[in-house]
Write a protein that holds these residues in place. Structure first.
Motif, PDB file in Angstrom:
ATOM      1  N   CYS A 287       0.739  -1.145   0.171  1.00  0.00           N
ATOM      2  CA  CYS A 287      -0.123  -0.094  -0.182  1.00  0.00           C
ATOM      3  C   CYS A 287       0.798   1.509  -0.034  1.00  0.00           C
ATOM      4  CB  CYS A 287      -0.969  -0.052   1.303  1.00  0.00           C
ATOM      5  SG  CYS A 287      -0.129  -0.102   2.949  1.00  0.00           S
ATOM      6  N   TYR A 288       2.185   1.200   0.251  1.00  0.00           N
ATOM      7  CA  TYR A 288       2.955   2.493   0.325  1.00  0.00           C
ATOM      8  C   TYR A 288       3.838   2.645  -1.010  1.00  0.00           C
ATOM      9  CZ  TYR A 288       1.642   2.256   5.161  1.00  0.00           C
ATOM     10  OH  TYR A 288       0.807   2.234   6.559  1.00  0.00           O
ATOM     11  N   ALA A 289       3.963   3.850  -1.349  1.00  0.00           N
ATOM     12  CA  ALA A 289       4.565   3.994  -2.789  1.00  0.00           C
ATOM     13  C   ALA A 289       6.228   3.838  -2.430  1.00  0.00           C
ATOM     14  CB  ALA A 289       4.718   5.777  -2.821  1.00  0.00           C
ATOM     15  N   PRO A 290       6.711   3.013  -3.373  1.00  0.00           N
ATOM     16  CA  PRO A 290       8.041   2.594  -3.403  1.00  0.00           C
ATOM     17  C   PRO A 290       9.099   3.748  -3.451  1.00  0.00           C
ATOM     18  CG  PRO A 290       7.051   2.062  -5.451  1.00  0.00           C
ATOM     19  CD  PRO A 290       6.203   2.742  -4.606  1.00  0.00           C
ATOM     20  N   PHE A 295      12.247   2.803   4.489  1.00  0.00           N
ATOM     21  CA  PHE A 295      11.516   1.361   4.442  1.00  0.00           C
ATOM     22  C   PHE A 295      12.513   0.350   4.124  1.00  0.00           C
ATOM     23  CE2 PHE A 295       7.282   3.667   3.949  1.00  0.00           C
ATOM     24  CZ  PHE A 295       7.193   3.558   5.231  1.00  0.00           C
ATOM     25  N   ALA A 296      13.358   0.431   2.869  1.00  0.00           N
ATOM     26  CA  ALA A 296      14.181  -0.442   2.576  1.00  0.00           C
ATOM     27  C   ALA A 296      15.353  -0.611   3.630  1.00  0.00           C
ATOM     28  CB  ALA A 296      15.040   0.239   1.171  1.00  0.00           C
ATOM     29  N   GLU A 297      15.738   0.205   4.073  1.00  0.00           N
ATOM     30  CA  GLU A 297      16.925  -0.028   5.157  1.00  0.00           C
ATOM     31  C   GLU A 297      16.141  -0.935   6.351  1.00  0.00           C
ATOM     32  OE1 GLU A 297      18.437   3.734   6.279  1.00  0.00           O
ATOM     33  OE2 GLU A 297      19.411   3.920   4.226  1.00  0.00           O
ATOM     34  N   PHE A 298      14.962  -0.663   6.643  1.00  0.00           N
ATOM     35  CA  PHE A 298      14.253  -1.037   7.824  1.00  0.00           C
ATOM     36  C   PHE A 298      13.688  -2.592   7.411  1.00  0.00           C
ATOM     37  CE2 PHE A 298      10.691  -2.202  10.593  1.00  0.00           C
ATOM     38  CZ  PHE A 298      11.189  -1.715  11.771  1.00  0.00           C
ATOM     39  N   LYS A 318      -6.591   3.054   9.830  1.00  0.00           N
ATOM     40  CA  LYS A 318      -7.713   3.960   9.005  1.00  0.00           C
ATOM     41  C   LYS A 318      -6.869   4.651   7.995  1.00  0.00           C
ATOM     42  CE  LYS A 318     -10.627   7.808  10.342  1.00  0.00           C
ATOM     43  NZ  LYS A 318     -11.156   8.831  11.107  1.00  0.00           N
ATOM     44  N   ASN A 319      -5.639   4.910   8.200  1.00  0.00           N
ATOM     45  CA  ASN A 319      -4.901   5.722   7.273  1.00  0.00           C
ATOM     46  C   ASN A 319      -4.658   4.593   5.950  1.00  0.00           C
ATOM     47  OD1 ASN A 319      -4.469   8.559   7.199  1.00  0.00           O
ATOM     48  ND2 ASN A 319      -2.743   8.088   8.554  1.00  0.00           N
ATOM     49  N   VAL A 320      -4.500   3.526   6.001  1.00  0.00           N
ATOM     50  CA  VAL A 320      -4.336   2.594   5.060  1.00  0.00           C
ATOM     51  C   VAL A 320      -5.522   2.385   4.521  1.00  0.00           C
ATOM     52  CG1 VAL A 320      -3.962  -0.031   4.542  1.00  0.00           C
ATOM     53  CG2 VAL A 320      -2.587   1.484   6.197  1.00  0.00           C
ATOM     54  N   LYS A 321      -6.806   2.113   4.867  1.00  0.00           N
ATOM     55  CA  LYS A 321      -7.951   2.064   4.220  1.00  0.00           C
ATOM     56  C   LYS A 321      -8.437   3.079   3.537  1.00  0.00           C
ATOM     57  CE  LYS A 321     -10.930   0.766   7.758  1.00  0.00           C
ATOM     58  NZ  LYS A 321     -11.964   0.604   8.224  1.00  0.00           N
ATOM     59  N   ASN A 322      -8.145   3.942   3.914  1.00  0.00           N
ATOM     60  CA  ASN A 322      -8.827   5.476   3.337  1.00  0.00           C
ATOM     61  C   ASN A 322      -7.909   6.026   2.544  1.00  0.00           C
ATOM     62  OD1 ASN A 322     -11.019   5.300   5.219  1.00  0.00           O
ATOM     63  ND2 ASN A 322     -10.013   6.855   6.438  1.00  0.00           N
ATOM     64  N   GLY A 323      -6.391   5.403   2.122  1.00  0.00           N
ATOM     65  CA  GLY A 323      -5.527   5.874   1.303  1.00  0.00           C
ATOM     66  C   GLY A 323      -4.997   7.417   1.762  1.00  0.00           C
ATOM     67  N   GLY A 324      -5.155   7.685   3.099  1.00  0.00           N
ATOM     68  CA  GLY A 324      -4.725   8.829   3.656  1.00  0.00           C
ATOM     69  C   GLY A 324      -3.077   9.066   3.905  1.00  0.00           C
ATOM     70  N   ALA A 329       4.094   7.876   5.292  1.00  0.00           N
ATOM     71  CA  ALA A 329       5.009   8.870   5.949  1.00  0.00           C
ATOM     72  C   ALA A 329       4.549   8.627   7.536  1.00  0.00           C
ATOM     73  CB  ALA A 329       4.577  10.434   5.842  1.00  0.00           C
ATOM     74  N   ALA A 330       3.233   8.663   7.708  1.00  0.00           N
ATOM     75  CA  ALA A 330       2.566   8.232   9.248  1.00  0.00           C
ATOM     76  C   ALA A 330       3.129   6.909   9.685  1.00  0.00           C
ATOM     77  CB  ALA A 330       1.101   8.644   9.155  1.00  0.00           C
ATOM     78  N   PHE A 331       3.143   5.993   8.907  1.00  0.00           N
ATOM     79  CA  PHE A 331       3.642   4.799   9.076  1.00  0.00           C
ATOM     80  C   PHE A 331       5.151   4.759   9.539  1.00  0.00           C
ATOM     81  CE2 PHE A 331       5.073   0.154   7.914  1.00  0.00           C
ATOM     82  CZ  PHE A 331       4.523  -0.371   8.843  1.00  0.00           C
TER      83      PHE A 331
END
Length: 590
Positions: A287-290, A295-298, A318-324, A329-331
């Motif tokens: 769901c997150y833009a590549p 994220f790559a390092e994690f 909620k952010n994932v479901k709504n595409g928010g 960034a929040a993740f």
């Protein structure tokens, strides 16, 4: 239907007509098309058409069974379907009643006598949403289990064993269940992997093409993850801990985790296979833009978050479901803030995310050719153009089109860009001109293509959703069907249009959530102005009954199914209705 010759009748063709001759002997010539979106100009249609008109034979399908074997039901859900044999607690599975075939006439009448007239045009198998999971991957968000059952499933550590068993089922089929014609190929319709991880991509390619697979990452000696964490949120199979799943009746199975990360062997498909990409193949977390370096390092690092406060998890989901939070960034901020609660795991560079280019290169690697074709639909032209869509020839006068419906801008819903849409229109127009038929494959369904975020690599290019794609497909007489997945549910939708331009949309359940299915699709000419599409659902080759002491490869595949049936909070409607399962779909095509 005048130009369409069947696999069965093509034997009368001359050897000079190479494709028809190969079809008659069970060796249909398939040539991989290019996903190249050419610039507007007069030469486009000819160039695109050439991509599917080539005669290079790349692989051979199996010989058809002797006529007395068709029609048949053995090994399909026309014979039996896994069903519960106990009524409470952890429910054990056994042989349940078959799903009977339903004739659907939403788009055309089923004329009498067609059984004696019909000839087979092509037969193939659809895999979808295999979700081969590196369950120890640090970027997984299992702690969102209290928000959604899809965040973590008790069966996930057995996804590779389950997929190998599905390959074994297809290899054992004697041909197409209705016509007995050869099965020509298998098509995967995306979410082949779960975490956009190189480990998972390697496992997927070996499942499909054959090889030895160790579904383990990090410490090569043992499992490191939520299932030996001691946390009651997750099923702890090897421990006596009274976790939340054991409170519902889940068993203690000594040696389960050691068996789950043990080496397996896949025979590989004995059919050619083609690949379609999904959002879990392209996006971190699906769901997150590549492209985010954090994220790559994690993903390859030595820390993993296994628990999270309920309120924080609810906000993330909620952010994932709504595409928010399409870029995550929040993740990312949440992971940074929870650093002190993370547990240490063994770092592993193999868990790195793969790029679209690496996805293509892996498919083109000769080590993964298996039964062919080289690239499994993808070509060097895709590499050059940085595209993941293509066309290929299924049989005489029948073309397959594989689309890339993932939106690189982020979110799990999909869309396609203008360049791909125009390429599709040219391909369909050329098929109309040549009086050919087309079957379109994609990951997303028409109902889940509502994400029109801009592709960061193509600024200014418009994105197009499911409704627009339906209109495009219905604008061409050549369209027979749109075959997809993503929803994890069996669902067959008629799309009506005037002028014999109607088509069927066939969505198939996943192989990670119960009922864990794949679908055989047969295309037949009824020689009365109609075409029928027969769809027959199949399960893996694993037995319906399980034995908790059997931790063999086959035993694990059986447990994979039974655990999925018992997953707390899992949807119970994914089998669909009778008209979404084993069906004959009649379609008027003159």
């Amino acid at each position: 239907m005048s130009r369409t010759r069947s696999v069965a009748t093509a034997a009368t063709a001359t050897v000079r007509d190479r494709r028809a001759f190969l079809a008659a002997t069970g060796a249909v010539s398939l040539s991989a098309g290019i996903g190249l979106a050419l610039r507007p100009g007069a030469g486009e249609a000819a160039a695109d058409s050439a991509a599917v008109q080539g005669h290079a034979a790349v692989a051979m399908s199996r010989e058809a069974p002797a006529p007395p074997l068709a029609p048949y039901t053995r090994g399909t859900t026309l014979a039996s379907v896994a069903a519960p044999r106990t009524s409470s607690g952890f429910r054990r599975l056994g042989d349940g009643p078959a799903w009977q075939r339903v004739v659907r006439t939403d788009l055309a009448a089923a004329k009498s006598g067609r059984e004696g007239r019909r000839t087979a045009l092509a037969s193939f198998v659809q895999f979808t949403d295999l979700h081969l999971v590196d369950v120890q991957h640090p970027l997984r968000y299992e702690y969102l289990r209290t928000q959604t059952s899809s965040a973590w499933r008790p069966q996930e550590s057995l996804s590779v064993a389950g997929a190998v068993s599905l390959v074994e089922r297809v290899n054992a089929l004697r041909g197409a269940p209705v016509t007995g014609s050869p099965l020509h190929f298998v098509m995967t319709t995306g979410d082949n992997t779960d975490n956009n991880a190189k480990t998972e991509l390697d496992w997927f390619l070996k499942v499909m093409s054959g090889g030895r697979i160790t579904p383990n990452s990090g410490d090569p000696r043992r499992y490191e993850g939520v299932q030996n964490s001691g946390l009651k949120l997750y099923w702890q199979p090897d421990e006596a801990i009274r976790d939340s799943d054991k409170q519902l009746g889940f068993p203690q199975i000594d040696g389960f985790l050691a068996a789950a990360v043990r080496e397996l062997r896949s025979p590989g498909l004995n059919l050619p296979w083609y690949s379609t990409v999904g959002n879990h193949d392209s996006l971190p977390g699906g769901c997150y833009a590549p492209g985010d370096s954090f994220f790559a390092e994690f993903a390859v690092g030595g820390k993993k978050l296994m628990e999270l406060d309920e309120a924080v998890g609810a906000a993330i989901w909620k952010n994932v479901k709504n595409g928010g939070d399409p870029k995550g960034a929040a993740f990312r901020d949440m992971l940074k803030s929870e650093a002190r609660r993370m547990r240490s795991v063994t770092p592993d560079e193999g868990r790195a995310p793969f790029t679209p280019t690496e996805y293509l290169q892996a498919h083109l690697d000769p080590a993964h050719t298996g039964a062919g074709p080289i690239g499994h639909g993808y070509s060097q032209a895709n590499l050059a153009a940085k595209t993941q869509y293509y066309a290929f020839r299924i049989a005489d006068d029948l073309i397959g089109v594989s689309l890339d419906t993932t939106d690189p801008g982020g979110h799990y819903e999909g869309s396609i860009g203008t360049a791909q849409l125009r390429w599709l229109e040219r391909t369909l127009k050329e098929a109309d001109k040549n009086k050919e038929h087309v079957i379109v494959f994609s990951h997303h369904t028409s109902k889940t293509m509502r994400n029109l975020r801009e592709d960061p690599d193509h600024p200014g290019e418009s994105r197009h959703g499911g409704d627009e794609l339906v209109d495009v497909l219905a604008g061409h007489r050549s369209t027979l069907a749109w075959v997809n997945g993503h929803s994890h549910k069996n669902d067959i939708t008629p799309h009506s249009a005037s002028g014999n331009q109607s088509f069927w949309e066939i969505s198939t359940a996943s192989h990670i959530d119960f009922p864990q299915l794949a679908r055989v699709i047969e295309v037949v000419d009824n020689h009365d102005g109609t075409v029928s599409l027969f769809t027959t659902l199949i399960e893996s080759a694993a037995p319906h009954r399980t034995d908790f002491s059997d931790l063999s490869q086959t035993g694990l595949a059986a447990l994979y199914r039974e655990l999925s049936f018992n997953t707390p909070g899992a949807r119970t409607d994914l089998s669909g209705e009778a008209g979404d399962r084993n069906v004959e779909l009649v379609l008027k095509k003159g």
